[in-house]
Design a protein around this motif. Structure first.
Motif, PDB file in Angstrom:
ATOM      1  N   ASP A  57       0.815  -1.212   0.000  1.00  0.00           N
ATOM      2  CA  ASP A  57       0.000   0.000   0.000  1.00  0.00           C
ATOM      3  C   ASP A  57       0.852   1.267   0.000  1.00  0.00           C
ATOM      4  O   ASP A  57       2.089   1.205  -0.051  1.00  0.00           O
ATOM      5  CB  ASP A  57      -1.002  -0.009   1.155  1.00  0.00           C
ATOM      6  N   GLU A  58       0.195   2.394   0.064  1.00  0.00           N
ATOM      7  CA  GLU A  58       0.860   3.692   0.000  1.00  0.00           C
ATOM      8  C   GLU A  58       1.788   3.938   1.188  1.00  0.00           C
ATOM      9  O   GLU A  58       2.671   4.793   1.130  1.00  0.00           O
ATOM     10  CB  GLU A  58      -0.177   4.824  -0.064  1.00  0.00           C
ATOM     11  N   GLU A  59       1.574   3.210   2.271  1.00  0.00           N
ATOM     12  CA  GLU A  59       2.406   3.351   3.467  1.00  0.00           C
ATOM     13  C   GLU A  59       3.495   2.286   3.532  1.00  0.00           C
ATOM     14  O   GLU A  59       4.066   2.032   4.592  1.00  0.00           O
ATOM     15  CB  GLU A  59       1.516   3.318   4.710  1.00  0.00           C
ATOM     16  N   ASP A  60       3.754   1.649   2.393  1.00  0.00           N
ATOM     17  CA  ASP A  60       4.772   0.599   2.284  1.00  0.00           C
ATOM     18  C   ASP A  60       4.520  -0.562   3.238  1.00  0.00           C
ATOM     19  O   ASP A  60       5.443  -1.102   3.839  1.00  0.00           O
ATOM     20  CB  ASP A  60       6.183   1.161   2.485  1.00  0.00           C
ATOM     21  N   ARG A  61       3.287  -0.969   3.328  1.00  0.00           N
ATOM     22  CA  ARG A  61       2.930  -2.134   4.141  1.00  0.00           C
ATOM     23  C   ARG A  61       2.428  -3.227   3.197  1.00  0.00           C
ATOM     24  O   ARG A  61       1.582  -2.999   2.345  1.00  0.00           O
ATOM     25  CB  ARG A  61       1.853  -1.769   5.149  1.00  0.00           C
ATOM     26  N   LEU A  62       2.978  -4.419   3.370  1.00  0.00           N
ATOM     27  CA  LEU A  62       2.605  -5.560   2.540  1.00  0.00           C
ATOM     28  C   LEU A  62       1.300  -6.169   3.024  1.00  0.00           C
ATOM     29  O   LEU A  62       1.103  -6.375   4.227  1.00  0.00           O
ATOM     30  CB  LEU A  62       3.711  -6.623   2.579  1.00  0.00           C
ATOM     31  N   HIS A  63       0.419  -6.478   2.079  1.00  0.00           N
ATOM     32  CA  HIS A  63      -0.841  -7.155   2.366  1.00  0.00           C
ATOM     33  C   HIS A  63      -0.885  -8.459   1.584  1.00  0.00           C
ATOM     34  O   HIS A  63      -0.577  -8.477   0.385  1.00  0.00           O
ATOM     35  CB  HIS A  63      -2.034  -6.283   1.966  1.00  0.00           C
ATOM     36  N   ILE A  64      -1.265  -9.526   2.263  1.00  0.00           N
ATOM     37  CA  ILE A  64      -1.468 -10.819   1.622  1.00  0.00           C
ATOM     38  C   ILE A  64      -2.930 -10.858   1.190  1.00  0.00           C
ATOM     39  O   ILE A  64      -3.826 -10.689   2.017  1.00  0.00           O
ATOM     40  CB  ILE A  64      -1.163 -11.978   2.592  1.00  0.00           C
ATOM     41  N   LEU A  65      -3.185 -11.071  -0.082  1.00  0.00           N
ATOM     42  CA  LEU A  65      -4.536 -10.999  -0.623  1.00  0.00           C
ATOM     43  C   LEU A  65      -5.270 -12.334  -0.636  1.00  0.00           C
ATOM     44  O   LEU A  65      -6.466 -12.360  -0.914  1.00  0.00           O
ATOM     45  CB  LEU A  65      -4.480 -10.437  -2.045  1.00  0.00           C
ATOM     46  N   LEU A  66      -4.580 -13.413  -0.341  1.00  0.00           N
ATOM     47  CA  LEU A  66      -5.183 -14.745  -0.382  1.00  0.00           C
ATOM     48  C   LEU A  66      -5.236 -15.364   1.011  1.00  0.00           C
ATOM     49  O   LEU A  66      -4.236 -15.354   1.721  1.00  0.00           O
ATOM     50  CB  LEU A  66      -4.372 -15.671  -1.284  1.00  0.00           C
ATOM     51  N   ASP A  67      -6.386 -15.920   1.369  1.00  0.00           N
ATOM     52  CA  ASP A  67      -6.478 -16.676   2.619  1.00  0.00           C
ATOM     53  C   ASP A  67      -5.769 -18.018   2.479  1.00  0.00           C
ATOM     54  O   ASP A  67      -5.191 -18.527   3.428  1.00  0.00           O
ATOM     55  CB  ASP A  67      -7.935 -16.901   3.022  1.00  0.00           C
ATOM     56  N   GLU A  68      -5.881 -18.590   1.286  1.00  0.00           N
ATOM     57  CA  GLU A  68      -5.151 -19.809   0.989  1.00  0.00           C
ATOM     58  C   GLU A  68      -4.671 -19.756  -0.457  1.00  0.00           C
ATOM     59  O   GLU A  68      -5.245 -19.063  -1.287  1.00  0.00           O
ATOM     60  CB  GLU A  68      -5.979 -21.059   1.260  1.00  0.00           C
ATOM     61  N   VAL A  69      -3.605 -20.476  -0.732  1.00  0.00           N
ATOM     62  CA  VAL A  69      -2.993 -20.455  -2.057  1.00  0.00           C
ATOM     63  C   VAL A  69      -3.706 -21.452  -2.952  1.00  0.00           C
ATOM     64  O   VAL A  69      -3.703 -22.655  -2.686  1.00  0.00           O
ATOM     65  CB  VAL A  69      -1.487 -20.781  -1.981  1.00  0.00           C
ATOM     66  N   ASP A  70      -4.304 -20.940  -4.003  1.00  0.00           N
ATOM     67  CA  ASP A  70      -4.949 -21.791  -5.005  1.00  0.00           C
ATOM     68  C   ASP A  70      -3.860 -22.598  -5.715  1.00  0.00           C
ATOM     69  O   ASP A  70      -2.822 -22.043  -6.079  1.00  0.00           O
ATOM     70  CB  ASP A  70      -5.695 -20.896  -5.995  1.00  0.00           C
ATOM     71  N   PRO A  71      -4.082 -23.890  -5.921  1.00  0.00           N
ATOM     72  CA  PRO A  71      -3.064 -24.706  -6.598  1.00  0.00           C
ATOM     73  C   PRO A  71      -2.648 -24.141  -7.956  1.00  0.00           C
ATOM     74  O   PRO A  71      -1.479 -24.266  -8.336  1.00  0.00           O
ATOM     75  CB  PRO A  71      -3.733 -26.069  -6.740  1.00  0.00           C
ATOM     76  N   ALA A  72      -3.542 -23.505  -8.660  1.00  0.00           N
ATOM     77  CA  ALA A  72      -3.201 -22.940  -9.964  1.00  0.00           C
ATOM     78  C   ALA A  72      -2.241 -21.759  -9.832  1.00  0.00           C
ATOM     79  O   ALA A  72      -1.457 -21.488 -10.737  1.00  0.00           O
ATOM     80  CB  ALA A  72      -4.466 -22.498 -10.692  1.00  0.00           C
ATOM     81  N   LEU A  73      -2.289 -21.062  -8.701  1.00  0.00           N
ATOM     82  CA  LEU A  73      -1.406 -19.910  -8.469  1.00  0.00           C
ATOM     83  C   LEU A  73      -0.123 -20.272  -7.730  1.00  0.00           C
ATOM     84  O   LEU A  73       0.781 -19.449  -7.628  1.00  0.00           O
ATOM     85  CB  LEU A  73      -2.139 -18.838  -7.656  1.00  0.00           C
ATOM     86  N   ARG A  74      -0.052 -21.478  -7.224  1.00  0.00           N
ATOM     87  CA  ARG A  74       1.092 -21.851  -6.385  1.00  0.00           C
ATOM     88  C   ARG A  74       2.451 -21.617  -7.057  1.00  0.00           C
ATOM     89  O   ARG A  74       3.353 -21.072  -6.420  1.00  0.00           O
ATOM     90  CB  ARG A  74       0.966 -23.282  -5.894  1.00  0.00           C
ATOM     91  N   PRO A  75       2.654 -21.996  -8.327  1.00  0.00           N
ATOM     92  CA  PRO A  75       3.968 -21.738  -8.931  1.00  0.00           C
ATOM     93  C   PRO A  75       4.330 -20.250  -8.936  1.00  0.00           C
ATOM     94  O   PRO A  75       5.477 -19.880  -8.677  1.00  0.00           O
ATOM     95  CB  PRO A  75       3.822 -22.277 -10.357  1.00  0.00           C
ATOM     96  N   LYS A  76       3.357 -19.408  -9.194  1.00  0.00           N
ATOM     97  CA  LYS A  76       3.593 -17.967  -9.205  1.00  0.00           C
ATOM     98  C   LYS A  76       3.932 -17.464  -7.794  1.00  0.00           C
ATOM     99  O   LYS A  76       4.835 -16.651  -7.605  1.00  0.00           O
ATOM    100  CB  LYS A  76       2.334 -17.264  -9.717  1.00  0.00           C
ATOM    101  N   VAL A  77       3.201 -17.958  -6.809  1.00  0.00           N
ATOM    102  CA  VAL A  77       3.451 -17.555  -5.418  1.00  0.00           C
ATOM    103  C   VAL A  77       4.823 -18.062  -4.972  1.00  0.00           C
ATOM    104  O   VAL A  77       5.562 -17.353  -4.288  1.00  0.00           O
ATOM    105  CB  VAL A  77       2.323 -18.047  -4.495  1.00  0.00           C
ATOM    106  N   GLU A  78       5.193 -19.266  -5.374  1.00  0.00           N
ATOM    107  CA  GLU A  78       6.520 -19.793  -5.033  1.00  0.00           C
ATOM    108  C   GLU A  78       7.621 -18.915  -5.625  1.00  0.00           C
ATOM    109  O   GLU A  78       8.629 -18.648  -4.964  1.00  0.00           O
ATOM    110  CB  GLU A  78       6.665 -21.235  -5.506  1.00  0.00           C
ATOM    111  N   ARG A  79       7.433 -18.447  -6.865  1.00  0.00           N
ATOM    112  CA  ARG A  79       8.406 -17.525  -7.469  1.00  0.00           C
ATOM    113  C   ARG A  79       8.486 -16.227  -6.674  1.00  0.00           C
ATOM    114  O   ARG A  79       9.574 -15.676  -6.469  1.00  0.00           O
ATOM    115  CB  ARG A  79       8.039 -17.230  -8.924  1.00  0.00           C
ATOM    116  N   ALA A  80       7.345 -15.740  -6.223  1.00  0.00           N
ATOM    117  CA  ALA A  80       7.318 -14.508  -5.431  1.00  0.00           C
ATOM    118  C   ALA A  80       8.058 -14.697  -4.110  1.00  0.00           C
ATOM    119  O   ALA A  80       8.809 -13.813  -3.681  1.00  0.00           O
ATOM    120  CB  ALA A  80       5.876 -14.079  -5.176  1.00  0.00           C
ATOM    121  N   VAL A  81       7.862 -15.836  -3.473  1.00  0.00           N
ATOM    122  CA  VAL A  81       8.558 -16.127  -2.214  1.00  0.00           C
ATOM    123  C   VAL A  81      10.066 -16.154  -2.457  1.00  0.00           C
ATOM    124  O   VAL A  81      10.843 -15.572  -1.692  1.00  0.00           O
ATOM    125  CB  VAL A  81       8.049 -17.459  -1.603  1.00  0.00           C
TER     126      VAL A  81
END
Length: 64
Positions: free
Chosen positions: A28-52
């Motif tokens: 956000d504008e105050e440089d605070r990270l927000h996690i937008l997912l309550d759980e990682v969808d299997p289809a998004l997992r590779p992308k989230v792993e790259r982000a990690v």
């Protein structure tokens, strides 16, 4: 169920994770990270792993 954890003491909100997986992360504008997912969808997992992996401070993790 997999979740994303963030170590707030390590996170610098440099947006590397947001660039890699904008569906999962937002800085956000105050440089605070927000996690937008309550759980990682299997289809998004590779992308989230790259982000990690992209986090220069190793502030992110996926836990099952």
């Amino acid at each position: 169920m997999s979740r994303i954890l963030v170590d707030r003491d390590l996170c610098e909100a440099n947006q590397a994770c947001m660039r890699a997986a904008p569906e999962a992360f937002r800085v956000d504008e105050e440089d605070r990270l927000h996690i937008l997912l309550d759980e990682v969808d299997p289809a998004l997992r590779p992308k989230v792993e790259r982000a990690v992996r992209a986090c220069p401070r190793r502030a992110l993790a996926i836990v099952d």
